[in-house]
Design a protein around this motif. Sequence first.
Motif, PDB file in Angstrom:
ATOM      1  N   VAL A   1     -44.597  -8.454   3.742  1.00 48.99           N
ATOM      2  CA  VAL A   1     -44.782  -9.521   4.737  1.00 48.99           C
ATOM      3  C   VAL A   1     -45.243 -10.785   4.009  1.00 48.99           C
ATOM      4  N   TYR A   2     -44.511 -11.883   4.240  1.00 46.29           N
ATOM      5  CA  TYR A   2     -44.960 -13.182   3.709  1.00 46.29           C
ATOM      6  C   TYR A   2     -45.819 -13.853   4.775  1.00 46.29           C
ATOM      7  N   ARG A   3     -46.796 -14.599   4.328  1.00 46.59           N
ATOM      8  CA  ARG A   3     -47.578 -15.404   5.274  1.00 46.59           C
ATOM      9  C   ARG A   3     -47.352 -16.869   4.935  1.00 46.59           C
ATOM     10  N   VAL A   4     -46.903 -17.600   5.923  1.00 49.79           N
ATOM     11  CA  VAL A   4     -46.572 -19.004   5.676  1.00 49.79           C
ATOM     12  C   VAL A   4     -47.527 -19.899   6.439  1.00 49.79           C
ATOM     13  N   ASN A   5     -48.226 -20.747   5.718  1.00 52.55           N
ATOM     14  CA  ASN A   5     -49.140 -21.685   6.368  1.00 52.55           C
ATOM     15  C   ASN A   5     -48.379 -22.825   7.003  1.00 52.55           C
TER      16      ASN A   5
ATOM     17  N   LYS B   1     -45.994 -15.066  10.047  1.00 57.06           N
ATOM     18  CA  LYS B   1     -45.656 -13.932   9.195  1.00 57.06           C
ATOM     19  C   LYS B   1     -44.153 -13.750   9.169  1.00 57.06           C
ATOM     20  N   VAL B   2     -43.637 -13.482   7.970  1.00 55.87           N
ATOM     21  CA  VAL B   2     -42.215 -13.145   7.851  1.00 55.87           C
ATOM     22  C   VAL B   2     -42.144 -11.724   7.287  1.00 55.87           C
ATOM     23  N   HIS B   3     -41.663 -10.824   8.121  1.00 50.87           N
ATOM     24  CA  HIS B   3     -41.582  -9.414   7.717  1.00 50.87           C
ATOM     25  C   HIS B   3     -40.248  -9.229   6.979  1.00 50.87           C
ATOM     26  N   ALA B   4     -40.270  -9.427   5.662  1.00 53.31           N
ATOM     27  CA  ALA B   4     -39.017  -9.552   4.898  1.00 53.31           C
ATOM     28  C   ALA B   4     -38.409  -8.209   4.501  1.00 53.31           C
ATOM     29  N   VAL B   5     -39.246  -7.192   4.295  1.00 49.13           N
ATOM     30  CA  VAL B   5     -38.732  -5.861   3.935  1.00 49.13           C
ATOM     31  C   VAL B   5     -39.408  -4.853   4.863  1.00 49.13           C
TER      32      VAL B   5
ATOM     33  N   GLY C   1     -26.272  -7.573   0.646  1.00 48.45           N
ATOM     34  CA  GLY C   1     -26.747  -7.922   1.989  1.00 48.45           C
ATOM     35  C   GLY C   1     -26.553  -9.408   2.194  1.00 48.45           C
ATOM     36  N   THR C   2     -26.483  -9.815   3.450  1.00 50.84           N
ATOM     37  CA  THR C   2     -26.254 -11.226   3.732  1.00 50.84           C
ATOM     38  C   THR C   2     -27.496 -12.045   3.355  1.00 50.84           C
ATOM     39  N   ASN C   3     -27.379 -13.380   3.382  1.00 51.84           N
ATOM     40  CA  ASN C   3     -28.498 -14.261   2.999  1.00 51.84           C
ATOM     41  C   ASN C   3     -29.755 -13.923   3.798  1.00 51.84           C
ATOM     42  N   GLY C   4     -30.858 -13.857   3.079  1.00 55.78           N
ATOM     43  CA  GLY C   4     -32.138 -13.625   3.753  1.00 55.78           C
ATOM     44  C   GLY C   4     -32.364 -12.181   4.169  1.00 55.78           C
ATOM     45  N   SER C   5     -31.594 -11.244   3.621  1.00 52.92           N
ATOM     46  CA  SER C   5     -31.747  -9.848   4.061  1.00 52.92           C
ATOM     47  C   SER C   5     -32.875  -9.124   3.328  1.00 52.92           C
ATOM     48  N   GLY C   6     -33.455  -9.762   2.297  1.00 52.54           N
ATOM     49  CA  GLY C   6     -34.633  -9.170   1.656  1.00 52.54           C
ATOM     50  C   GLY C   6     -34.405  -8.639   0.249  1.00 52.54           C
ATOM     51  N   LYS C   7     -33.258  -8.941  -0.337  1.00 47.71           N
ATOM     52  CA  LYS C   7     -32.907  -8.394  -1.662  1.00 47.71           C
ATOM     53  C   LYS C   7     -33.879  -8.885  -2.746  1.00 47.71           C
ATOM     54  N   SER C   8     -34.042 -10.219  -2.829  1.00 43.01           N
ATOM     55  CA  SER C   8     -34.917 -10.774  -3.871  1.00 43.01           C
ATOM     56  C   SER C   8     -36.357 -10.335  -3.636  1.00 43.01           C
ATOM     57  N   THR C   9     -36.750 -10.290  -2.365  1.00 45.08           N
ATOM     58  CA  THR C   9     -38.124  -9.878  -2.046  1.00 45.08           C
ATOM     59  C   THR C   9     -38.368  -8.451  -2.534  1.00 45.08           C
ATOM     60  N   LEU C  10     -37.406  -7.577  -2.286  1.00 42.81           N
ATOM     61  CA  LEU C  10     -37.567  -6.183  -2.713  1.00 42.81           C
ATOM     62  C   LEU C  10     -37.686  -6.102  -4.237  1.00 42.81           C
TER      63      LEU C  10
ATOM     64  N   SER D   1     -26.454  -9.365  -6.223  1.00 44.26           N
ATOM     65  CA  SER D   1     -25.328 -10.282  -6.370  1.00 44.26           C
ATOM     66  C   SER D   1     -24.569 -10.415  -5.065  1.00 44.26           C
ATOM     67  N   HIS D   2     -23.996 -11.612  -4.864  1.00 42.69           N
ATOM     68  CA  HIS D   2     -23.107 -11.804  -3.723  1.00 42.69           C
ATOM     69  C   HIS D   2     -21.661 -11.584  -4.153  1.00 42.69           C
ATOM     70  N   SER D   3     -21.472 -11.282  -5.432  1.00 39.91           N
ATOM     71  CA  SER D   3     -20.106 -11.025  -5.892  1.00 39.91           C
ATOM     72  C   SER D   3     -19.843  -9.517  -5.858  1.00 39.91           C
TER      73      SER D   3
HETATM   74  N1  LIG Z   1     -41.880 -17.329  -0.400  1.00 43.44           N
HETATM   75  C1  LIG Z   1     -41.520 -17.001   0.839  1.00 43.44           C
HETATM   76  N2  LIG Z   1     -42.324 -17.296   1.878  1.00 43.44           N
HETATM   77  C2  LIG Z   1     -41.971 -16.965   3.129  1.00 43.44           C
HETATM   78  N3  LIG Z   1     -40.840 -16.327   3.469  1.00 43.44           N
HETATM   79  C3  LIG Z   1     -40.007 -16.024   2.482  1.00 43.44           C
HETATM   80  C4  LIG Z   1     -40.290 -16.344   1.117  1.00 43.44           C
HETATM   81  N4  LIG Z   1     -39.266 -15.901   0.346  1.00 43.44           N
HETATM   82  C5  LIG Z   1     -38.377 -15.338   1.191  1.00 43.44           C
HETATM   83  N5  LIG Z   1     -38.808 -15.411   2.474  1.00 43.44           N
HETATM   84  C6  LIG Z   1     -38.145 -14.886   3.673  1.00 43.44           C
HETATM   85  O1  LIG Z   1     -37.940 -13.493   3.493  1.00 43.44           O
HETATM   86  C7  LIG Z   1     -36.675 -13.106   3.995  1.00 43.44           C
HETATM   87  C8  LIG Z   1     -35.899 -12.410   2.869  1.00 43.44           C
HETATM   88  O2  LIG Z   1     -35.631 -13.358   1.835  1.00 43.44           O
HETATM   89  P1  LIG Z   1     -34.999 -12.947   0.435  1.00 43.44           P
HETATM   90  O3  LIG Z   1     -35.033 -14.147  -0.448  1.00 43.44           O
HETATM   91  O4  LIG Z   1     -35.648 -11.712  -0.039  1.00 43.44           O
HETATM   92  O5  LIG Z   1     -33.516 -12.612   0.865  1.00 43.44           O
HETATM   93  P2  LIG Z   1     -32.208 -12.385  -0.035  1.00 43.44           P
HETATM   94  O6  LIG Z   1     -31.517 -11.194   0.576  1.00 43.44           O
HETATM   95  O7  LIG Z   1     -32.549 -12.310  -1.466  1.00 43.44           O
HETATM   96  O8  LIG Z   1     -31.392 -13.706   0.311  1.00 43.44           O
HETATM   97  P3  LIG Z   1     -30.239 -14.509  -0.488  1.00 43.44           P
HETATM   98  O9  LIG Z   1     -29.035 -13.625  -0.503  1.00 43.44           O
HETATM   99  O10 LIG Z   1     -30.031 -15.711   0.365  1.00 43.44           O
HETATM  100  O11 LIG Z   1     -30.771 -14.840  -1.851  1.00 43.44           O
HETATM  101  C9  LIG Z   1     -36.021 -14.347   4.542  1.00 43.44           C
HETATM  102  O12 LIG Z   1     -36.232 -14.375   5.934  1.00 43.44           O
HETATM  103  C10 LIG Z   1     -36.771 -15.483   3.878  1.00 43.44           C
HETATM  104  O13 LIG Z   1     -36.839 -16.596   4.727  1.00 43.44           O
END
Ligand SMILES: Nc1ncnc2c1ncn2[C@@H]1O[C@H](COP(=O)(O)OP(=O)(O)OP(=O)(O)O)[C@@H](O)[C@H]1O
Length: 261
Positions: A20-24, A54-58, A75-84, A221-223
Amino acid sequence: MADTNQDRVPTVIADDVHIVYRVNGGAGGKGSATAALSRILKGRKGEKERGVRKVHAVRGVSFTAYRGEAIGLIGTNGSGKSTLLRAIAGLLPTEHGKVYTDGQPSLLGVNAALMSDLTGERNVILGGLAMGMSREEIKSRYQDIVDFSGINEKGDFISLPMRTYSSGMGARLRFAIAAAKQHDVLMIDEALATGDRKFQIRSEERIRELRKEAGTVFLVSHSNKSIRDTCDRVLWLERGELLMDGPTDEVIKAYERETGK
Ligand SMILES: Nc1ncnc2c1ncn2[C@@H]1O[C@H](COP(=O)(O)OP(=O)(O)OP(=O)(O)O)[C@@H](O)[C@H]1O
């Protein structure tokens, strides 16, 4: 993937991971000076009212990765790959659940911090030291790293500051530095997408080698082509949840059916 679990050595275990991200000041207008002032006047209240969103990313992701596997994350944009990946690398705390790793995972992102005012040459040395290589090791691998990056193919760029590089050149050098070392768990975030086709082929080859040297490689990767060419297993994330985990062909086909990509 190997056929049986018996001889397989787990390198990463994710057990019901939630991030979970917390955004001020994330809510409409809440980051503004007047909103801050009105919060002060109203006094301290709960997280939500103070404008922390709160952003529940994973959400509840579980899997086990084994030595020798190359695992694609799609996964599509914002699906949580980089966060994981960042959570596996230990850069983000988990809200619930746990990540267990064997050895130190290394995350290679296109944004990995190199010093833009320093030359490529200095960055190779600093990057190597940051990964725990000795000066001698770096010296002996220096030329391979430069050759692999291809930075000098069009002139002596390695002796110029990195700020003079194109984004693709910077990404290639970062990848070349990270790939010079044998990693227990190497995670690559979109690095391949920024290089040209020739460099992509070279880096895909290097990923295959790293796997043979018994590490585990994660690739975001998106490729779909890069994933097909390098990975034998794929995790498909959507809205933070693990939708599918299986052999590359099966998962990519399902993904393509769903997204039309
Ligand atoms: N630093 C952050 N603070 C708050 N929310 C974040 C932060 N980084 C990512 N998020 C949110 O977490 C969710 C997952 O993001 P993430 O970057 O993990 O996705 P992704 O699958 O890697 O996306 P992409 O394919 O676009 O790179 C999204 O809703 C994004 O807005």
